[in-house]
Motif scaffolding. Sequence first.
Motif, PDB file in Angstrom:
ATOM      1  N   UNK A   1      37.999 -22.616  73.524  1.00 18.31           N
ATOM      2  CA  UNK A   1      39.425 -22.929  73.501  1.00 18.31           C
ATOM      3  C   UNK A   1      40.151 -21.632  73.174  1.00 18.31           C
ATOM      4  N   UNK A   2      41.193 -21.326  73.927  1.00 20.65           N
ATOM      5  CA  UNK A   2      41.856 -20.032  73.794  1.00 20.65           C
ATOM      6  C   UNK A   2      42.778 -20.014  72.581  1.00 20.65           C
ATOM      7  N   UNK A   3      42.623 -18.966  71.770  1.00 21.27           N
ATOM      8  CA  UNK A   3      43.483 -18.729  70.616  1.00 21.27           C
ATOM      9  C   UNK A   3      44.133 -17.362  70.811  1.00 21.27           C
ATOM     10  N   UNK A   4      45.450 -17.306  70.653  1.00 19.06           N
ATOM     11  CA  UNK A   4      46.180 -16.047  70.846  1.00 19.06           C
ATOM     12  C   UNK A   4      47.028 -15.726  69.621  1.00 19.06           C
ATOM     13  N   UNK A   5      46.888 -14.503  69.131  1.00 19.69           N
ATOM     14  CA  UNK A   5      47.773 -13.955  68.113  1.00 19.69           C
ATOM     15  C   UNK A   5      48.626 -12.889  68.796  1.00 19.69           C
ATOM     16  N   UNK A   6      49.947 -13.103  68.813  1.00 20.03           N
ATOM     17  CA  UNK A   6      50.822 -12.225  69.579  1.00 20.03           C
ATOM     18  C   UNK A   6      51.900 -11.645  68.676  1.00 20.03           C
ATOM     19  N   UNK A   7      51.953 -10.313  68.608  1.00 16.69           N
ATOM     20  CA  UNK A   7      53.014  -9.602  67.897  1.00 16.69           C
ATOM     21  C   UNK A   7      54.012  -9.070  68.921  1.00 16.69           C
ATOM     22  N   UNK A   8      55.233  -9.562  68.852  1.00 15.94           N
ATOM     23  CA  UNK A   8      56.274  -9.168  69.803  1.00 15.94           C
ATOM     24  C   UNK A   8      57.234  -8.201  69.130  1.00 15.94           C
ATOM     25  N   UNK A   9      57.324  -7.002  69.668  1.00 15.28           N
ATOM     26  CA  UNK A   9      58.265  -6.025  69.136  1.00 15.28           C
ATOM     27  C   UNK A   9      59.706  -6.487  69.313  1.00 15.28           C
ATOM     28  N   UNK A  10      60.523  -6.291  68.304  1.00 19.22           N
ATOM     29  CA  UNK A  10      61.896  -6.809  68.351  1.00 19.22           C
ATOM     30  C   UNK A  10      62.793  -6.035  69.307  1.00 19.22           C
ATOM     31  N   UNK A  11      62.305  -4.899  69.800  1.00 22.16           N
ATOM     32  CA  UNK A  11      63.086  -4.139  70.787  1.00 22.16           C
ATOM     33  C   UNK A  11      62.665  -4.430  72.222  1.00 22.16           C
ATOM     34  N   UNK A  12      61.720  -5.318  72.395  1.00 19.62           N
ATOM     35  CA  UNK A  12      61.220  -5.647  73.732  1.00 19.62           C
ATOM     36  C   UNK A  12      62.236  -6.484  74.493  1.00 19.62           C
ATOM     37  N   UNK A  13      62.359  -6.175  75.796  1.00 16.01           N
ATOM     38  CA  UNK A  13      63.123  -7.024  76.705  1.00 16.01           C
ATOM     39  C   UNK A  13      62.143  -7.695  77.649  1.00 16.01           C
ATOM     40  N   UNK A  14      62.535  -8.857  78.158  1.00 15.63           N
ATOM     41  CA  UNK A  14      61.649  -9.632  79.014  1.00 15.63           C
ATOM     42  C   UNK A  14      62.240  -9.800  80.413  1.00 15.63           C
ATOM     43  N   UNK A  15      61.378  -9.617  81.419  1.00 13.45           N
ATOM     44  CA  UNK A  15      61.746  -9.910  82.800  1.00 13.45           C
ATOM     45  C   UNK A  15      60.912 -11.118  83.220  1.00 13.45           C
ATOM     46  N   UNK A  16      61.407 -12.318  82.911  1.00 17.68           N
ATOM     47  CA  UNK A  16      60.612 -13.524  83.121  1.00 17.68           C
ATOM     48  C   UNK A  16      61.498 -14.744  83.225  1.00 17.68           C
ATOM     49  N   UNK A  17      60.994 -15.725  83.944  1.00 15.59           N
ATOM     50  CA  UNK A  17      61.657 -17.033  84.037  1.00 15.59           C
ATOM     51  C   UNK A  17      60.942 -18.053  83.160  1.00 15.59           C
ATOM     52  N   UNK A  18      59.906 -17.619  82.463  1.00 15.08           N
ATOM     53  CA  UNK A  18      59.078 -18.523  81.675  1.00 15.08           C
ATOM     54  C   UNK A  18      59.157 -18.157  80.205  1.00 15.08           C
ATOM     55  N   UNK A  19      58.833 -19.121  79.368  1.00 20.34           N
ATOM     56  CA  UNK A  19      58.717 -18.833  77.944  1.00 20.34           C
ATOM     57  C   UNK A  19      57.413 -18.084  77.694  1.00 20.34           C
ATOM     58  N   UNK A  20      57.291 -17.493  76.495  1.00 17.23           N
ATOM     59  CA  UNK A  20      56.054 -16.792  76.146  1.00 17.23           C
ATOM     60  C   UNK A  20      54.867 -17.754  76.198  1.00 17.23           C
ATOM     61  N   UNK A  21      55.044 -18.947  75.654  1.00 15.66           N
ATOM     62  CA  UNK A  21      53.976 -19.939  75.673  1.00 15.66           C
ATOM     63  C   UNK A  21      53.592 -20.315  77.097  1.00 15.66           C
ATOM     64  N   UNK A  22      54.581 -20.483  77.961  1.00 15.22           N
ATOM     65  CA  UNK A  22      54.295 -20.831  79.354  1.00 15.22           C
ATOM     66  C   UNK A  22      53.539 -19.711  80.060  1.00 15.22           C
ATOM     67  N   UNK A  23      53.892 -18.469  79.777  1.00 18.31           N
ATOM     68  CA  UNK A  23      53.180 -17.345  80.400  1.00 18.31           C
ATOM     69  C   UNK A  23      51.726 -17.289  79.948  1.00 18.31           C
ATOM     70  N   UNK A  24      51.485 -17.472  78.653  1.00 27.45           N
ATOM     71  CA  UNK A  24      50.114 -17.456  78.149  1.00 27.45           C
ATOM     72  C   UNK A  24      49.306 -18.578  78.796  1.00 27.45           C
ATOM     73  N   UNK A  25      49.867 -19.769  78.845  1.00 23.42           N
ATOM     74  CA  UNK A  25      49.139 -20.897  79.418  1.00 23.42           C
ATOM     75  C   UNK A  25      48.910 -20.741  80.918  1.00 23.42           C
ATOM     76  N   UNK A  26      49.825 -20.094  81.613  1.00 25.39           N
ATOM     77  CA  UNK A  26      49.590 -19.824  83.028  1.00 25.39           C
ATOM     78  C   UNK A  26      48.431 -18.841  83.192  1.00 25.39           C
ATOM     79  N   UNK A  27      48.352 -17.863  82.288  1.00 22.50           N
ATOM     80  CA  UNK A  27      47.224 -16.947  82.310  1.00 22.50           C
ATOM     81  C   UNK A  27      45.909 -17.657  82.057  1.00 22.50           C
ATOM     82  N   UNK A  28      45.914 -18.592  81.100  1.00 19.24           N
ATOM     83  CA  UNK A  28      44.712 -19.385  80.814  1.00 19.24           C
ATOM     84  C   UNK A  28      44.322 -20.202  82.041  1.00 19.24           C
ATOM     85  N   UNK A  29      45.307 -20.835  82.640  1.00 19.48           N
ATOM     86  CA  UNK A  29      45.057 -21.690  83.818  1.00 19.48           C
ATOM     87  C   UNK A  29      44.394 -20.891  84.939  1.00 19.48           C
ATOM     88  N   UNK A  30      44.937 -19.731  85.229  1.00 24.27           N
ATOM     89  CA  UNK A  30      44.379 -18.911  86.308  1.00 24.27           C
ATOM     90  C   UNK A  30      43.005 -18.360  85.942  1.00 24.27           C
TER      91      UNK A  30
END
Length: 502
Positions: A71-100
């Motif tokens: 079962x996949x466990x992820x610990x993610x540290x997100x820098x507060x200066x990061x910008x995102x180019x995405x239509x998905x939430x962080x959780x959705x992106x991780x789960x899409x990666x798991x799915x693929x």
Amino acid sequence: MTTIRQDDLIQSIVDALQYISYYHPVDYIQALTKAWEREASVAAKDAMAQILVNSRMCAEGHRPICQDTGMVVAFINVGMEVRWDTRMSLEEMVNEGVRQAYNHPDNVLRASVVRDPAGERINTRDNTPAVIHTRLVPGDKVEIKLAAKGGGSENKSRFTVLNPSGSLVDWVLDVMPTLGAGWCPPGMLGIGIGGSAEKAMLLAKESLMEPIDIHELQARGPANRTEELRLELFEKVNALGIGAQGLGGLTTVLDVKISDYPTHAASLPVALIPNCAATRHIEFTLDGSGPAELQPPGPEDWPEVTWEASAGAHRVDLDSITKEQIASWKPGDRILLSGKLLTGRDAAHKRIQGLLSKGEPLPDGVDFNGRFIYYVGPVDPVGDEVVGPAGPTTATRMDKFTDMMLGDTGLIGMVGKAERGPAARESIKQHGAVYLMAVGGAAYLVAKAVRSSRIVTFEDLGMEAIRELEVKDMPVTVAVDSRGESVHESGPAEWKITIGKM
């Protein structure tokens, strides 16, 4: 300002999960090799050799180290200066990666996650969702730690709240023998101290992401109380003599990791989580330049270890086996199985129990009379494989069904991993049956012994369906003989005395 693109994060998750499915961390390989070199127990040394050979085979073939791909466990540290180019939430992106990753056509991974856990327990078919822990931290990067945690070791997690004056060491030493061999030692122990109940568990889990460095700590000596505890527990846990696969030996743990956190003055929360022989974890950082680049280990990172069945192994024909033959076997005997056996795990046993309790017949083609069952949920095959990695699951979970299977279906033998409880051993003795142990953490090696595979019934259960496997020289060890004597009791007891004398 760094921009993290959706596709880069998803692809990094896919690549990382595929990577850890077939590459052990190099520090684990090195630590296990050292343990193998010094191991004095013949049974434990053989088990470690199988794990090391399996590790190299998986790296070369890009196939899973263990059939339980976790079962996949992820610990993610997100820098507060990061910008995102995405239509998905962080959780959705991780789960899409798991799915693929788990449906990758070149290396299909077993989907083990079920929804409605207290109800129908329906497999999600793609191993989603992951368990995700996120922190906002200073900086302009995203740091990700991923693990694929198998059920056998995760099920052995323990938690307690000691009195502040209580002994953490005594608690760990009391707990370890109760874990049995279902967590597939030799592995690591992660220990979390302090905080609250949930914080201690998180500390223990994340500590297992750290590299194995106990030998460096031994060489330089402890610098604080935490390091003193690590050294003390490493020595004392190994002195229990549990050994590889619980067979008895010098090495039970390759490292002990401890993380702590301030806690309430009235409390001492302590969590313990073991990591198995299929240790799977990785760290990477996204800086906006694209997907993570993962450097594979080289052939030189594996020792020159080979494995072949010992000269004293008994070759057994499953298609003509009798109880009279079984009666001559003793705990610790090496067996090479050939012929046909059926498979079944928790869900299949529960269905069989339901049918028998209602007086209904078993499905067509399911006949256990005079046969053996293998507790396994294999990975789907790819290419020209007959079956994907097919190592054993923890047999202890099937203990409550053992008397039913031996008494009502005519079953005479079982194959799995780890020990059997008192009731199961008594049933084995009463019915003159036998329990054999395959090595957990050698799933690809075991799969090479499978010559054919077909689903017999319960196809809707996915990896838990009942199959018929035809095997050739499948390596196993007699764990409980027809007299109810267990190698998981005699082995550790013998080696605890031996280590004490040493």
